[in-house]
Design an enzyme around this catalytic site. Structure first.
Site, PDB file in Angstrom:
ATOM      1  CG  HIS A   1      -6.770   0.578  -1.687  1.00 23.46           C
ATOM      2  ND1 HIS A   1      -6.982  -0.138  -0.534  1.00 23.46           N
ATOM      3  CD2 HIS A   1      -7.916   0.429  -2.408  1.00 23.46           C
ATOM      4  CE1 HIS A   1      -8.194  -0.682  -0.552  1.00 23.46           C
ATOM      5  NE2 HIS A   1      -8.777  -0.347  -1.674  1.00 23.46           N
TER       6      HIS A   1
ATOM      7  CB  CYS B   1      -0.985  -0.002   1.164  1.00 29.16           C
ATOM      8  SG  CYS B   1      -0.260   0.141   2.819  1.00 29.16           S
TER       9      CYS B   1
ATOM     10  CG  HIS C   1      -4.526   0.097   3.846  1.00 21.88           C
ATOM     11  ND1 HIS C   1      -3.717  -0.713   3.077  1.00 21.88           N
ATOM     12  CD2 HIS C   1      -5.541   0.491   3.026  1.00 21.88           C
ATOM     13  CE1 HIS C   1      -4.225  -0.823   1.857  1.00 21.88           C
ATOM     14  NE2 HIS C   1      -5.330  -0.093   1.802  1.00 21.88           N
TER      15      HIS C   1
END
Length: 234
Positions: A201, A138, A189
């Protein structure tokens, strides 16, 4: 407005159909913050908002810091070299309003960031990966997109990226801003806001790089802009 088409779409991974997703127009946003400017050389930064409190630093005339808190129009809370401290705004500093407006170039840059990110939908998630052509996680994904599109260097760690731009409110969110989520041990994240309450993402090893709802079983905890006042990359 034409829909964005990606050559990397993998229907098994895609949570939102990228072929029908239309870019959200970037609004010309005005953001207001407050800054502290010192008036004197060797201005004392104190540990507490008290003239008798310990001095943690000295800063020079015309130094500028973002105001974190105004205490009784007497003390301003700022961060100096990573430490929070207080300066006297009755004697040593002034507080002023700082207004930032998105420019046409910034709007184009935000559009380019989202289009670049969307072009990798369907790509692989690889823990520790830094290149979406071969697999990326990520924060590696956001770092790659921001550097490749805007020349912005971000740390390859979501917890660090959460502090590497200007924290904004959800109502200020624009395409190209970063959206953060947290777990038991803090932020874990990061995603790129694509508009229309969607994010792009590197989600997981199961789903890869996807376009999905911003509220995807988790609630965002922080929104950060790293694109303010940048010029379009040549």
């Amino acid at each position: 407005m034409a829909a964005v088409t990606s050559v990397r779409v993998n229907a098994d991974n895609d949570k939102t159909d990228i072929n029908t997703f239309e870019l959200e127009p970037v609004n010309m946003v005005t953001r207001t913050s407050y800054m502290v400017k010192t008036l004197n050389d060797d201005t004392a930064v104190r540990q507490e908002p008290d003239s008798f409190s310990s001095e943690i630093a000295k800063i020079q005339k015309d130094s500028v810091y973002e105001l974190l808190e105004n205490i009784d129009d007497t003390w301003a809370k700022i961060v100096v070299d990573g430490q929070e401290g207080y300066v006297n705004i009755e004697e040593d500093a002034v507080v002023y309003e700082n207004i930032q407006r998105d420019t046409d170039e910034e709007s184009e840059l935000r559009k380019n960031v989202v289009e670049n990110a969307l072009s990798f939908v369907g790509g692989d998630y690889v823990w520790g990966g830094e290149d979406p052509f071969s697999g990326v996680d990520c924060s590696g994904f956001t770092a790659y997109i921001m550097e490749d599109t805007a020349g912005v260097n971000l740390t390859h760690y979501s917890g660090a990226q959460a502090s590497e731009g200007k924290v904004i409110g959800r109502d200020e969110l624009q395409p190209g801003d970063l959206v953060f989520y947290s777990g038991e041990n803090g932020i874990n994240h990061v995603a790129i806001y694509a508009g229309h309450d969607k994010i792009v993402h590197a989600s997981s090893s199961t789903t890869g790089i996807i376009l999905s709802d911003m509220e995807n079983g988790r609630t965002p905890v922080r929104f950060v802009s790293v694109l303010d006042d940048l010029q379009t990359k040549e």
